[in-house]
Enzyme design. Structure first.
Site, mmCIF file in Angstrom:
data_model
loop_
_atom_site.group_PDB
_atom_site.id
_atom_site.type_symbol
_atom_site.label_atom_id
_atom_site.label_comp_id
_atom_site.label_asym_id
_atom_site.label_seq_id
_atom_site.Cartn_x
_atom_site.Cartn_y
_atom_site.Cartn_z
ATOM 1 N N ILE A 1 0.845 -1.085 0.070
ATOM 2 C CA ILE A 1 0.034 0.064 0.111
ATOM 3 C C ILE A 1 0.679 1.207 -0.085
ATOM 4 O O ILE A 1 1.919 1.260 0.826
ATOM 5 C CB ILE A 1 -0.685 0.082 1.492
ATOM 6 C CG1 ILE A 1 -1.332 -1.282 1.536
ATOM 7 C CG2 ILE A 1 -1.785 1.162 1.145
ATOM 8 C CD1 ILE A 1 -2.461 -1.015 2.871
ATOM 9 N N SER A 2 0.736 2.381 -0.777
ATOM 10 C CA SER A 2 1.337 3.295 -0.823
ATOM 11 C C SER A 2 1.203 3.906 0.358
ATOM 12 O O SER A 2 0.428 3.975 1.382
ATOM 13 C CB SER A 2 0.923 4.349 -1.940
ATOM 14 O OG SER A 2 0.793 3.647 -3.157
#
Ligand code: SAH
Length: 194
Positions: free
Chosen positions: A43-44
């Site tokens: 996940i960024s």
């Protein structure tokens, strides 16, 4: 258009840790950095997820396609601000886990599919907005075709190591305009039409 303040307020309340299983939670889960969700995927950092959400300029009546469901965290950022999110994930266990995560949050306007998102999701097209959260060398034609006139897509385009985060707009006549937000490093989109 949805108000930036509302999206900001919701972002502050949405816990990224709700989208990661206990065995994968690391010490950085509450920090503004990318975290692993397993299978080599990430996940960024939350502020990038927020920024990409804002850049879509969502409207309440929008149908949104998301490619790369992953944990479902980005999906949960989109869902309250549009009519429906159709989200496609290639890896079965991530798809299954995202479904559980999103059900727990009580959403009723999210539709998940396990499959190759480079093909888009033909049945529900055209989409007013498309969010791609894995990178490509070139924008897949099928995604461009499934973007509605007046629509907007956010997609990282470039090499496996560094990409331009592109904002692609399709006008009422189908003309495409591309602009660059900034540079990013996303995991790769793997599929037939990449
Ligand atoms: N937005 C996600 C993180 C995305 S990571 C989140 O908030 O958690 C990128 C995701 O894209 C990974 O889960 C990866 O499995 C998926 N992916 C890669 N290629 C794909 C493809 N062709 N179709 C659908 N999903 C794909």
């Amino acid at each position: 258009m949805q108000k930036r303040e509302d999206i900001h307020d919701y972002f502050k309340k949405l816990a990224r840790s709700d989208f990661i299983t206990a065995d994968k939670k690391d010490v950085y889960i509450d920090e503004d950095v990318p975290v692993s969700i397993g299978h080599g995927q990430t996940i960024s950092q939350p502020t990038l997820v927020l920024d990409m959400t804002l850049e879509l300029q969502l409207q309440a009546e929008n149908n949104v396609l998301e490619v790369g469901t992953g944990s479902g965290y980005q999906t949960a950022m989109l869902a309250p601000f549009c009519k429906a999110v159709y989200t496609v994930e290639r890896i079965e266990s991530l798809h299954d886990q995202a479904q559980k995560n999103l059900e727990k949050q009580g959403f009723t306007n999210i539709y998940l599919k396990r499959g190759d998102g480079t093909e888009g999701w033909q049945e529900h097209q055209p989409y007013d907005r498309i969010m791609v959260t894995a990178s490509v060398r070139e924008v897949p034609d099928k995604l461009l075709n499934q973007l509605a006139p007046g629509g907007r897509m956010i997609i990282p385009v470039g090499t496996p190591f560094m990409q331009e985060l592109q904002r692609i707009e399709k006008d009422k006549d189908g003309k495409i305009t591309t602009s660059v937000m900034y540079h990013v490093a996303f995991v790769r989109l793997r599929g037939e039409f990449e």
